[in-house]
Design an enzyme around this catalytic site. Structure first.
Site, PDB file in Angstrom:
ATOM      1  N   LEU A   1      22.484  43.735 108.415  1.00  0.00           N
ATOM      2  CA  LEU A   1      22.421  45.204 108.421  1.00  0.00           C
ATOM      3  C   LEU A   1      21.880  45.700 107.089  1.00  0.00           C
ATOM      4  CD1 LEU A   1      26.001  45.901 109.845  1.00  0.00           C
ATOM      5  CD2 LEU A   1      23.889  45.532 111.123  1.00  0.00           C
ATOM      6  N   ARG A   2      20.752  46.393 107.131  1.00  0.00           N
ATOM      7  CA  ARG A   2      20.250  46.997 105.899  1.00  0.00           C
ATOM      8  C   ARG A   2      20.925  48.335 105.718  1.00  0.00           C
ATOM      9  NH1 ARG A   2      14.417  47.506 107.799  1.00  0.00           N
ATOM     10  NH2 ARG A   2      15.683  47.694 109.665  1.00  0.00           N
TER      11      ARG A   2
ATOM     12  N   LYS B   1      22.160  32.814 107.088  1.00  0.00           N
ATOM     13  CA  LYS B   1      22.282  34.077 106.350  1.00  0.00           C
ATOM     14  C   LYS B   1      21.751  33.913 104.918  1.00  0.00           C
ATOM     15  CE  LYS B   1      23.557  38.030 104.918  1.00  0.00           C
ATOM     16  NZ  LYS B   1      24.314  39.192 105.130  1.00  0.00           N
TER      17      LYS B   1
ATOM     18  N   ALA C   1       6.184  45.830  95.248  1.00  0.00           N
ATOM     19  CA  ALA C   1       6.541  45.490  93.862  1.00  0.00           C
ATOM     20  C   ALA C   1       7.309  46.659  93.257  1.00  0.00           C
ATOM     21  CB  ALA C   1       5.266  45.227  93.066  1.00  0.00           C
TER      22      ALA C   1
ATOM     23  N   GLY D   1      18.140  44.815  94.343  1.00  0.00           N
ATOM     24  CA  GLY D   1      19.551  44.976  93.981  1.00  0.00           C
ATOM     25  C   GLY D   1      20.374  44.949  95.253  1.00  0.00           C
TER      26      GLY D   1
ATOM     27  N   CYS E   1      23.883  42.337  98.607  1.00  0.00           N
ATOM     28  CA  CYS E   1      23.567  41.086  99.312  1.00  0.00           C
ATOM     29  C   CYS E   1      22.591  40.163  98.583  1.00  0.00           C
ATOM     30  CB  CYS E   1      23.046  41.404 100.704  1.00  0.00           C
ATOM     31  SG  CYS E   1      24.400  41.677 101.857  1.00  0.00           S
TER      32      CYS E   1
ATOM     33  N   LYS F   1      23.704  38.397  95.326  1.00  0.00           N
ATOM     34  CA  LYS F   1      24.843  37.511  95.576  1.00  0.00           C
ATOM     35  C   LYS F   1      24.466  36.326  96.476  1.00  0.00           C
ATOM     36  CE  LYS F   1      28.208  38.882  98.052  1.00  0.00           C
ATOM     37  NZ  LYS F   1      29.228  39.756  98.648  1.00  0.00           N
TER      38      LYS F   1
ATOM     39  N   ARG G   1      26.035  48.927  93.987  1.00  0.00           N
ATOM     40  CA  ARG G   1      26.238  47.533  93.568  1.00  0.00           C
ATOM     41  C   ARG G   1      24.896  46.891  93.199  1.00  0.00           C
ATOM     42  NH1 ARG G   1      30.060  45.644  98.498  1.00  0.00           N
ATOM     43  NH2 ARG G   1      28.765  47.167  99.568  1.00  0.00           N
TER      44      ARG G   1
HETATM   45  C1  UDX Z   1      30.083  43.356 103.065  1.00  0.00           C
HETATM   46  C2  UDX Z   1      30.476  41.915 103.011  1.00  0.00           C
HETATM   47  O1  UDX Z   1      31.848  41.819 103.121  1.00  0.00           O
HETATM   48  C3  UDX Z   1      29.947  41.287 101.799  1.00  0.00           C
HETATM   49  O2  UDX Z   1      30.273  39.956 101.796  1.00  0.00           O
HETATM   50  C4  UDX Z   1      28.481  41.429 101.840  1.00  0.00           C
HETATM   51  O3  UDX Z   1      27.856  40.722 100.855  1.00  0.00           O
HETATM   52  C5  UDX Z   1      28.149  42.876 101.752  1.00  0.00           C
HETATM   53  O4  UDX Z   1      28.703  43.500 102.828  1.00  0.00           O
HETATM   54  P1  UDX Z   1      30.743  45.653 102.359  1.00  0.00           P
HETATM   55  O5  UDX Z   1      31.139  46.085 103.729  1.00  0.00           O
HETATM   56  O6  UDX Z   1      29.449  46.147 101.828  1.00  0.00           O
HETATM   57  O7  UDX Z   1      30.777  44.091 102.243  1.00  0.00           O
HETATM   58  O8  UDX Z   1      31.892  45.842 101.295  1.00  0.00           O
HETATM   59  P2  UDX Z   1      32.814  47.063 101.046  1.00  0.00           P
HETATM   60  O9  UDX Z   1      32.103  48.333 101.348  1.00  0.00           O
HETATM   61  O10 UDX Z   1      33.407  46.835  99.709  1.00  0.00           O
HETATM   62  O11 UDX Z   1      33.945  46.916 102.182  1.00  0.00           O
HETATM   63  C6  UDX Z   1      34.939  45.995 102.186  1.00  0.00           C
HETATM   64  C7  UDX Z   1      36.212  46.683 102.721  1.00  0.00           C
HETATM   65  O12 UDX Z   1      37.240  45.736 102.883  1.00  0.00           O
HETATM   66  C8  UDX Z   1      36.747  47.761 101.794  1.00  0.00           C
HETATM   67  O13 UDX Z   1      36.884  48.961 102.503  1.00  0.00           O
HETATM   68  C9  UDX Z   1      38.101  47.218 101.340  1.00  0.00           C
HETATM   69  O14 UDX Z   1      39.067  48.240 101.121  1.00  0.00           O
HETATM   70  C10 UDX Z   1      38.463  46.326 102.508  1.00  0.00           C
HETATM   71  N1  UDX Z   1      39.428  45.259 102.206  1.00  0.00           N
HETATM   72  C11 UDX Z   1      39.265  44.487 101.108  1.00  0.00           C
HETATM   73  C12 UDX Z   1      40.478  45.016 103.081  1.00  0.00           C
HETATM   74  O15 UDX Z   1      40.638  45.709 104.081  1.00  0.00           O
HETATM   75  N2  UDX Z   1      41.337  43.989 102.817  1.00  0.00           N
HETATM   76  C13 UDX Z   1      41.209  43.219 101.718  1.00  0.00           C
HETATM   77  O16 UDX Z   1      42.014  42.309 101.511  1.00  0.00           O
HETATM   78  C14 UDX Z   1      40.145  43.481 100.834  1.00  0.00           C
HETATM   79  C1  UDX Z   2      19.927  43.238 102.922  1.00  0.00           C
HETATM   80  C2  UDX Z   2      19.243  42.539 104.109  1.00  0.00           C
HETATM   81  O1  UDX Z   2      17.904  43.036 104.240  1.00  0.00           O
HETATM   82  C3  UDX Z   2      20.028  42.767 105.384  1.00  0.00           C
HETATM   83  O2  UDX Z   2      19.462  42.025 106.451  1.00  0.00           O
HETATM   84  C4  UDX Z   2      21.511  42.376 105.224  1.00  0.00           C
HETATM   85  O3  UDX Z   2      21.651  40.963 105.168  1.00  0.00           O
HETATM   86  C5  UDX Z   2      22.100  43.023 103.982  1.00  0.00           C
HETATM   87  O4  UDX Z   2      21.272  42.771 102.828  1.00  0.00           O
HETATM   88  P1  UDX Z   2      20.135  45.682 101.962  1.00  0.00           P
HETATM   89  O5  UDX Z   2      20.705  45.008 100.769  1.00  0.00           O
HETATM   90  O6  UDX Z   2      20.873  46.833 102.562  1.00  0.00           O
HETATM   91  O7  UDX Z   2      19.895  44.640 103.148  1.00  0.00           O
HETATM   92  O8  UDX Z   2      18.695  46.243 101.564  1.00  0.00           O
HETATM   93  P2  UDX Z   2      17.182  45.761 101.682  1.00  0.00           P
HETATM   94  O9  UDX Z   2      16.452  46.808 102.417  1.00  0.00           O
HETATM   95  O10 UDX Z   2      17.051  44.389 102.177  1.00  0.00           O
HETATM   96  O11 UDX Z   2      16.718  45.843 100.164  1.00  0.00           O
HETATM   97  C6  UDX Z   2      17.306  45.036  99.163  1.00  0.00           C
HETATM   98  C7  UDX Z   2      16.725  45.329  97.819  1.00  0.00           C
HETATM   99  O12 UDX Z   2      15.366  44.883  97.752  1.00  0.00           O
HETATM  100  C8  UDX Z   2      16.683  46.805  97.434  1.00  0.00           C
HETATM  101  O13 UDX Z   2      17.055  46.950  96.093  1.00  0.00           O
HETATM  102  C9  UDX Z   2      15.243  47.200  97.634  1.00  0.00           C
HETATM  103  O14 UDX Z   2      14.857  48.277  96.817  1.00  0.00           O
HETATM  104  C10 UDX Z   2      14.535  45.918  97.240  1.00  0.00           C
HETATM  105  N1  UDX Z   2      13.198  45.756  97.834  1.00  0.00           N
HETATM  106  C11 UDX Z   2      13.058  45.665  99.190  1.00  0.00           C
HETATM  107  C12 UDX Z   2      12.077  45.661  97.015  1.00  0.00           C
HETATM  108  O15 UDX Z   2      12.189  45.726  95.786  1.00  0.00           O
HETATM  109  N2  UDX Z   2      10.847  45.466  97.593  1.00  0.00           N
HETATM  110  C13 UDX Z   2      10.682  45.377  98.939  1.00  0.00           C
HETATM  111  O16 UDX Z   2       9.532  45.201  99.380  1.00  0.00           O
HETATM  112  C14 UDX Z   2      11.824  45.483  99.760  1.00  0.00           C
END
Ligand code: UDX
Ligand code: UDX
Length: 434
Positions: free
Chosen positions: A153-154, A208, A256, A261, A264, A267, A331
């Site tokens: 999910l982007r 993944k 470019a 950032g 995902c 990390k 993040r």
């Molecule tokens: C997700 C994935 O979990 C992460 O591994 C991936 O790399 C990015 O996407 P994301 O949904 O973006 O994370 O994270 P976040 O928005 O921080 O949501 C995690 C939720 O889990 C938070 O709402 C937090 O409160 C909750 N949480 C955390 C629990 O319910 N139980 C816990 O023990 C820890």
């Molecule tokens: C990513 C994956 O694309 C998605 O499938 C899921 O695994 C979660 O992680 P996301 O992190 O939401 O999604 O954003 P994404 O659109 O992939 O962009 C990631 C980063 O790359 C952003 O900082 C974006 O600005 C940068 N980016 C993307 C570039 O610098 N150049 C590009 O051409 C595309």
């Protein structure tokens, strides 16, 4: 079907809401009572376009409920998706504390068969640890399965990605787990298309890492090409176009800029590098991807320094605090590099971001932010662009020029056409196009 989703963040809430919208009965659980209270009151704890309408609709239909109680989630449904955070730990590797906690709590409360599904991005082989955890804390004499169903999910387009997936990757050890997951995804696949790919759990976990690392590699590749373009006198956008029309390469993820950032890519690449190291197979290619990404921010910073000469007391306006547009997620955002660096050099900073201000201020409460682009750029000696929000792309450039002390732009996202913007009287620096 009944489904529980633990973690109502960017991934869990979107996943739960879209399952409910597909017709399932969903209970979303989070251990943060503030988030659950917000959801009960109809407010979204995150910004994701379109999510509020889906949540509202399904809450009204009684198909989407929220709770802080993991026991309730364990009793509610045979399938429990784990979507809690896996933030970078002390040494950089993913912190699996929350995943482990959920595994333990589910095990303690499980009285009949349950399928635990890893939705969060986790290092490969996590399922083995999760199975061990469940076995350790299981009180009832019952079967269980652990599956991997990575999210693709982007942020910003997560609803579209969840409802119209390219593929659903499912890593399972048993037919029972595969059947349950197929049943869950059937309405989404019937409506939105996409392939249902069954494989081993470790293959799904690796799929993944390998996907996100590949996309990160594409970005670092084009960023390295961009630097060569500047030296050789070429334009990286033209080069990317020349590459991308080859279907073997594809045009996407060849923009470019300041580098990638988000929660995902940084990390996932790191986790893949570490896994390879741990397995005794150094992944030097990905180490270089990381090096290029890190130095890309420094490369853009050099442009700022060269332009300003003396940074101290200069006013720098920053557009874009989140890691990309259409999200409030900061993040690993480039802003987290530029803001402290420029503060160290004693620049006067003002920033604009339509939705990420409060999340950014949780980390840097001292940053001055305004909600109007021109107000932000007023009297600025330099404007640093770190986002592609449409408000920025569609700015009134004449008005922008008039409010700035000196019309200088360092564009870390290549959103303007160099000749056009220079013809308006701006000094314009971008990436790979000078
Ligand atoms: C997700 C994935 O979990 C992460 O591994 C991936 O790399 C990015 O996407 P994301 O949904 O973006 O994370 O994270 P976040 O928005 O921080 O949501 C995690 C939720 O889990 C938070 O709402 C937090 O409160 C909750 N949480 C955390 C629990 O319910 N139980 C816990 O023990 C820890
Ligand atoms: C990513 C994956 O694309 C998605 O499938 C899921 O695994 C979660 O992680 P996301 O992190 O939401 O999604 O954003 P994404 O659109 O992939 O962009 C990631 C980063 O790359 C952003 O900082 C974006 O600005 C940068 N980016 C993307 C570039 O610098 N150049 C590009 O051409 C595309």
């Amino acid at each position: 079907m009944k489904i529980s989703v633990v973690g109502t963040g960017y991934v869990g809430l979107v996943t739960g809401a879209c399952f409910a919208d597909a017709g399932h009965d969903v209970l979303c659980i989070d251990n943060d009572p503030k988030k659950i209270k917000m959801l009960h009151n109809g407010f979204m704890p995150i910004y994701e376009p379109g999510l509020d309408a889906i949540v509202e609709r399904n809450v009204k239909l009684g198909r989407l409920k929220f709770s802080t109680c993991i026991k309730e989630g364990t009793e509610f449904a045979p399938v429990i998706f784990i979507a809690v955070g896996t933030p970078p730990g002390v040494g950089g590797e993913a912190n699996m504390t929350y995943v482990e906690q959920v595994g333990r709590q589910v095990a303690e409360n499980m009285t009949e068969y349950r399928l635990l599904v890893e939705k969060s991005t986790v290092p490969a082989q996590t399922s083995e640890y999760l199975k061990r955890t469940v076995l350790k804390y299981l009180r009832a004499d019952t079967d269980f399965d652990v599956a991997s169903n990575p999210e693709f999910l982007r942020e910003g387009t997560a609803i579209e990605d969840a409802t119209h997936p390219d593929r659903i990757v499912v890593g399972v050890d048993s037919d029972r787990a595969a059947d349950l997951l197929e049943e869950i995804y059937r309405p989404i696949l019937e409506k939105g298309g996409g392939a249902f790919l069954r494989m081993s759990v470790t293959s799904a976990e690796l799929a993944k890492h390998a996907s996100n690392s590949f996309l990160a590699m594409k970005i670092s590749y084009i960023n390295a090409v961009a630097r060569i373009c500047e030296l050789a006198g070429a334009d990286v956008e033209q080069v990317a176009k020349g590459m991308g029309l080859d279907p073997r390469i594809g045009p996407r993820f060849l923009n470019a800029g300041v580098g990638y950032g988000g929660s995902c890519f940084p990390k996932d690449v790191d986790a893949f590098v570490r896994l390879a190291d741990a397995l005794g197979c150094e992944f030097t290619l990905l180490k270089e991807v990381q090096n290029i990404n890190k130095s890309q921010r420094e490369y853009v910073m050099k442009k700022i320094k060269q332009e300003l000469w003396v940074v101290q007391d200069k006013k720098v306006a920053i557009f874009g605090l989140a890691f990309k547009p259409e999200t409030d997620d900061v993040r690993e955002a480039p802003s987290l590099y530029f803001v402290p660096k420029l503060q160290e050099m004693k620049a006067k900073l003002t920033a604009w971001d339509p939705v990420a201000e409060s999340k950014f201020k949780e980390i840097h409460p001292d940053l001055d932010c305004v909600q109007d682009l021109y107000e932000c750029a007023k009297d600025a000696d330099l404007l640093l662009i770190l986002t592609e929000w449409s408000e920025v792309k569609n700015m009134d450039l004449q008005k922008l020029k008039n409010v700035m002390a000196s019309p200088v732009i360092v564009d870390g996202r290549n959103i303007f056409h160099p000749e056009e913007i220079r013809s308006l009287g701006f000094t314009y620096h971008s990436v790979g196009r000078n």
